[in-house]
Design a protein around this motif. Structure first.
Motif, PDB file in Angstrom:
ATOM      1  N   ILE A 177       1.286   9.618  -5.576  1.00  0.00           N
ATOM      2  CA  ILE A 177       1.583  11.005  -5.207  1.00  0.00           C
ATOM      3  C   ILE A 177       2.690  11.577  -6.097  1.00  0.00           C
TER       4      ILE A 177
ATOM      5  N   VAL B 297       0.831   4.280  -2.736  1.00  0.00           N
ATOM      6  CA  VAL B 297       0.630   5.674  -2.335  1.00  0.00           C
ATOM      7  C   VAL B 297       1.774   6.535  -2.884  1.00  0.00           C
ATOM      8  N   ALA B 298       2.999   6.038  -2.710  1.00  0.00           N
ATOM      9  CA  ALA B 298       4.165   6.812  -3.176  1.00  0.00           C
ATOM     10  C   ALA B 298       4.080   7.040  -4.680  1.00  0.00           C
TER      11      ALA B 298
ATOM     12  N   ILE C 208       0.848  -1.204   0.000  1.00  0.00           N
ATOM     13  CA  ILE C 208       0.000   0.000   0.000  1.00  0.00           C
ATOM     14  C   ILE C 208       0.875   1.243   0.000  1.00  0.00           C
ATOM     15  N   TYR C 209       1.953   1.196   0.816  1.00  0.00           N
ATOM     16  CA  TYR C 209       2.861   2.347   0.863  1.00  0.00           C
ATOM     17  C   TYR C 209       3.426   2.636  -0.539  1.00  0.00           C
TER      18      TYR C 209
END
Lengths: 371, 236, 493
Positions: free
Chosen positions: A20, A16-17, A12-13
């Protein structure tokens, strides 16, 4: 479908990265319709109503951690104030925010300098770049002799004004604004003026139009929060005998008629904590001045009761609020740049929540609960 | 017992009662007593920072001395502490030397800015460097981790397990979507609906919680003023 | 030649200006108790009555100047200026204005008087003035004045000796200079003690009578000056009546809480609803003991004067007692040095109380960092390295809440949060096993200790809540029927 519910958080991280960063890289390609919510308009309109010479106290109560959200907001509000000829008193409650607050105020003030620039207009970016490269290789004296023959104009980035000659070729654009605000001595800058028009700028002279101690000042920081505000309500000079640089506040020309909080015309508190509430309770309620609050998005819901009760004229919440404010004053800044990334993050969280619920129902609610 | 219990409780009673009443008394004595108390609090805080510094230094020194796992981080604490202190002080010393040798204006001089020649502060001293290039990015990094944690926490926990949870989920999605500029492009009403949710159902609940908190605060204050709650003195 | 002519003109203009000024000064100096007028021009109307009142609810800094009349049709375009002086013959200091003569208005009055605005004010005019705010303050001006010989006619208009209370409470004889200066001819009072500027001009003894007068002006019409009936000294008020409703509510609520505490003393068996988060404390501590891992107690960021921090310390005391009994290790992280000192003492006492003073180690209660995100980094680091079996987050939290709790969740600890920071509640609810919301934080120490006196205060709190619910319902009903008196009762100023 159970795997949907058991995704490792690290994946998930990564998602997200990626979302963004890519949204940020593509920020120039996306344009959102301008929409200003009522709370943001509340702050904007209150400042808009003030007259030349009125005093705004800007309490910049945040530290570097929340600067990404509050820095654009602070700059937008300060630009608005200075462009209207208001006097601004800066201060902070946060010891870790002194440097930041001073930097924001000083840099915004610099935007209002009258900058005399020599310029040359190009129709191709490539040529303009080549010209800059050529100028950079020149010695200081040679550069001066070179640009002495160029046409010159006085540009004020903050006031969106160009003076010079009868008909300056230099036309107003945000690219020009950006270039003039950041130009330094001996460093040529490229500015996009419009479609197929580029300007190479060289700074010749710079003259501040805002004077420290007359148009703005920075009081620095004092401990005490609510108590400090009460002391300021009794006497500004007792609360801040000297400003951040050690100048006596009693002797400061702009503070001659600002003796206490009762003498200010508007307060804008940009806070990452609950300093805004403290200002309402100890400041505006006791000493009766209108105020507005800018805050990180997570704090904004806390402030709605004050807004609904009319204790504050408005709220600027998070990056979106800052973006709306920038839109209202018509000067895009870093909030406008940050909005695409924020939008991507919000949409991604919505997608993730929907996805986990799909997994939850497909896997069978009972079993999922058991897991 | 007298020093550790009776006197502190008596102080709490007298000072607590006075400042509860002080709020309603507008005389200059009353206002001054508030200023006086706040000055005392500031002085105490100054001394408490020494205690705090001692605690920090001592805990990390013990880790280094015993070679506990992760003692390298403790070394970093010392490097940061001493380094920032030296850089901060050296800047001050340099300024004093410059003033003494006439190289710099004394900022406390009114003339310095009345003649419009106040130099723009440059952020080039060592202390500023630490602030701008270490403290600033490190703090911003910690804060930005929130974006990742929120996504992961929402993914793991935001499930429509019950009807109530489903309502919350729908409201959350509307608010999240209403908080981005694209929402106004999809439909003008979406940001307004998001604002309505925040200003009404959300606010109603928050006010209820707030009233409870305020009552709890009042009760706790009374318990302390009347010496019923003494845990802050270290147990009962 | 041109230059000489210009100089000549300048001299003539200067002389003219001086003459005009002298005439105006002569007019101002003669302050009659009856209205003055120039018969040649239509004069502005004069008020029937002008008088001074003490402004209530203040610390003796403010006066209210009131007048009746001068607000008919003939007052169109008339501006009113309020001036004050410490002597009947001046010098006069501008205190308020220009204010429009027409229409009834009560500038600043409601905010000063609160619900007790004097009757009859609606018919007249009133303005609140602050005599002491007329001081010019600027020290370079004051120094300049102080350097001049005492009776210099150019700048110093008058002086006297008054008693003043200085910042530190000492009484001193102060030479007070009344001076007109500056381009706008603003006048003011300067305090000056032994050649040193007073730091706190506001601490003058205030009970000195002030004279007031109204100057009514309109373009093209002769101005009028009307003096107020009698001088008045502003009084310090012992009670701020604007806060009366607040005071009544505080007294009532405190009485209810104290009565309930008293009753609890007689009847200690009070019913308390279950708070699962607090019931889980034993489970969490038991787990930590079994696993042989420490228990981590994380304070919020607020300093010791915050009620949530006081509540957190109370809970810490109870948790520490249990930890001492379980013979487990307790780590306490603080962000504020005073909280640190209090927490160390609390934990030490708790260990002593549990009969295990030897198990207490001062280094286990420590200042992790005093900056928000440095604190997060430090606490997260401890969680990842020491892997505590149970984490307690108690107090007021800001943006760090999710960073702490999510890391704690990832480290596999059982987590209990207690906070009144309602913006952070959602983050704790999603990442912790148990969350104490809002007032539960304040109830926790009573719940854990089962001390009847503390339980009694909880009961008092419930009664307070009942009162608020009744007030809310009543207010909603009355507001729905547009009945306003209730609104005035709960209004805050």
């Amino acid at each position: 479908m159970r795997w949907l519910l058991q995704i490792d958080r690290r994946y998930i991280y990564i998602v997200v990265a990626v979302a963004i960063i890519s949204a940020h890289l593509l920020r120039d390609k996306v344009h959102f319709p301008i929409y200003a919510s009522k709370p943001v308009r509340g702050v904007h309109d209150a400042i808009e109503k003030l007259g030349r010479g009125d005093v705004v106290l800007a309490s910049l109560d945040f530290d570097p951690a929340s600067a990404p959200e509050l820095d654009p907001m602070a700059r937008a509000v300060l630009r608005h104030c200075f462009s209207k000829g208001l006097r601004v008193i800066g201060m902070t409650h946060w010891p870790s925010g002194i440097g930041l607050a001073e930097q924001i105020i000083t840099e915004t003030v610099r935007e209002f300098d009258d900058v005399v620039v020599a310029y040359r207009i190009f129709e191709r970016r490539k040529e303009a770049r080549a010209e800059i490269e050529r100028l950079r290789s020149l010695e200081g004296v040679t550069l001066g002799a070179e640009v002495a023959r160029w046409p010159a104009a006085t540009v004020n980035a903050g006031r969106a004004r160009i003076d010079g000659g009868a008909k300056p070729e230099l036309t107003w654009s945000l690219g020009l604004r950006e270039a003039v605000a950041t130009i330094g001595t001996g460093a040529p800058k490229l500015a996009k003026l419009g479609k197929r028009r580029w300007a190479v700028l060289v700074q010749i002279a710079r003259k501040p139009t805002l004077t420290y101690g007359e148009d703005y000042c920075f009081l620095g920081q004092r401990a005490g929060a609510g108590i400090l505000i009460i002391t300021m309500g009794q006497s500004l000079y007792a609360a801040f005998p000297v400003d951040n640089a050690g100048n006596s506040t009693r002797a400061m020309p702009m503070l001659q008629d600002v003796r206490s909080l009762s003498d200010i015309d508007y307060l804008i508190c940009l806070a990452s904590g609950n300093t805004g509430e403290t200002w309402v309770a100890y400041g505006s309620e006791r000493y009766h001045f209108p105020m507005g609050i800018g805050c990180t998005a997570v704090i904004a819901p806390d402030l709605y009761p004050f807004y609904q009760a009319g204790q504050i004229t408005g709220i600027i919440g998070g990056i979106k609020g800052a973006w709306e404010y920038e839109a209202l004053i018509g000067i895009p800044g870093s909030a406008t740049e940050a909005v695409p990334a924020q939008t991507a993050a919000h949409l991604l969280v919505i997608v993730l929540v929907l996805l986990c619920n799909v997994g939850y129902f497909l896997a069978g609610r009972g079993r999922a609960v058991a897991s | 017992m007298l020093l550790k219990r009776t006197i502190p409780v008596a102080i709490a009673f007298v000072v607590g009662l006075w400042f509860a009443i002080q709020y309603y008394v507008p005389t200059s004595f009353s206002e001054r007593s508030l200023t006086w108390a706040s000055n005392w609090a500031k002085i105490l805080l100054g001394f408490a920072y020494i205690l705090g510094l001692y605690s920090l230094v001592h805990v990390h020194w013990q880790k280094i001395r015993r070679g506990q796992p992760g003692y390298g981080y403790s070394l970093l604490v010392y490097v940061g502490l001493v380094g920032t202190l030296v850089l901060g002080l050296s800047g001050e010393v340099q300024t004093l030397v410059d003033i003494a040798t006439g190289k710099a204006h004394h900022f406390a001089d009114f003339q310095a800015y009345s003649t419009h020649d106040k130099p723009i502060p440059n952020f080039s001293s060592g202390f500023d460097w630490v602030y701008n290039y270490v403290f600033y990015p490190a703090s911003a990094t910690m804060f930005s981790i929130l974006a990742f944690f929120i996504a992961s926490a929402a993914y793991r926990t935001f499930r429509a397990r019950t009807i109530e949870a489903a309502f919350l989920l729908i409201a959350a999605i509307i608010v999240m979507f209403g908080r981005v500029p694209i929402a106004a492009a999809v439909h003008r009403a979406i940001p307004d609906v998001a604002d309505w949710i925040m200003a009404n159902p959300n606010m109603a609940v928050k006010r209820a919680i707030l009233i409870g908190i305020s009552l709890g605060t009042i009760a706790t204050s009374l318990r302390i003023i009347f010496g019923i709650e003494r845990a802050y003195l270290g147990g009962d | 030649m041109d230059r000489a002519r210009a100089t000549c003109w300048r001299v003539v203009a200067g002389a003219l200006a001086l003459w005009c000024g002298a005439v105006a000064a002569a007019q101002d100096a003669a302050v009659p108790s009856t209205p003055t007028a120039e018969p040649a021009r239509a004069a502005v109307p004069v008020p029937e009555r002008v008088w001074i009142e003490d402004t209530p609810n203040d610390d003796g800094r403010k006066l209210t100047v009131r007048w009746l009349g001068a607000d008919g049709e003939d007052a169109d375009g008339v501006e009113v200026y309020v001036e004050l002086a410490t002597k009947p013959d001046g010098p006069w200091l501008p205190a308020a204005g220009p204010l429009p003569a027409r229409g009834a208005w009560f500038r600043d009055l409601r905010s000063e008087y609160g619900p007790f605005t004097p009757s009859g004010t609606e018919a007249g005019h009133a303005v609140v003035v602050e005599p002491l705010s007329l001081d010019p303050i600027a020290p370079h001006r004051l120094l300049e004045l102080a350097m001049m010989p005492p009776g210099d006619p150019r700048r110093v208009l008058g002086e006297r000796e008054v008693e003043a209370i200085l910042g530190k409470g000492a009484l001193a004889k102060v030479r007070e200079i009344i001076a007109a200066h500056g381009v706008k001819e603003r006048a003011g009072i300067a305090g000056h003690v032994e050649g040193r500027i007073l730091e706190e001009v506001s601490y003058f003894v205030l009970e000195r009578p002030w004279y007031a007068r109204l100057v009514l002006r309109a373009p093209g019409r002769a101005r009028r000056i009307v003096a107020a009936e009698a001088p008045l000294a502003p009084q310090q008020n012992l009670f701020n009546l604007r806060k009366l409703n607040n005071f009544v509510f505080m007294v009532l609520l405190s009485a209810v809480v104290l009565i309930m505490i008293r009753r609890a003393r007689r009847n200690p068996d009070l019913y308390l609803r279950r708070i699962p988060g607090l019931d889980a404390v034993d489970e969490a501590l038991g787990r930590a003991t079994e696993m042989g891992k420490p228990v981590l107690f994380v304070h919020g960021l607020n300093p010791m004067d915050s009620p949530s921090t006081i509540a957190a310390v109370n809970i810490l005391g109870e948790v520490a007692k249990k930890v001492a009994r379980y013979d487990s290790q307790l780590l306490v992280t603080c962000a504020d040095p005073i909280v640190l000192a209090v927490s160390q003492e609390t934990v030490k006492e708790a260990y002593t109380h549990a009969g295990r003073p030897d198990a207490y180690r001062a280094d286990d209660v420590f200042l992790a960092a005093s900056e928000q995100f440095a604190y997060v980094a430090a606490v997260d680091g401890i969680m990842m390295r020491k892997k505590p079996a149970a984490n307690f987050y108690v107090g007021y939290f800001y943006a760090e809440s999710l960073l702490l709790a999510e890391t704690g969740a990832a480290s596999g600890a059982i987590q209990i949060a207690a906070t009144d920071s309602f913006t952070q509640l959602p983050f704790f609810v999603t990442t912790c096993d148990y969350t104490l919301m809002g007032e539960e934080l304040y109830a926790a120490s009573a719940y854990l200790s089962r001390d009847p006196l503390l339980l009694g205060s909880l009961k008092g709190q419930d009664w307070g809540k009942a009162v608020i619910i009744v007030v809310l319902l009543l207010g909603t009903i009355l507001a729905s029927f547009d009945i306003g008196w209730f609104d005035a009762l709960v209004q805050t100023y």
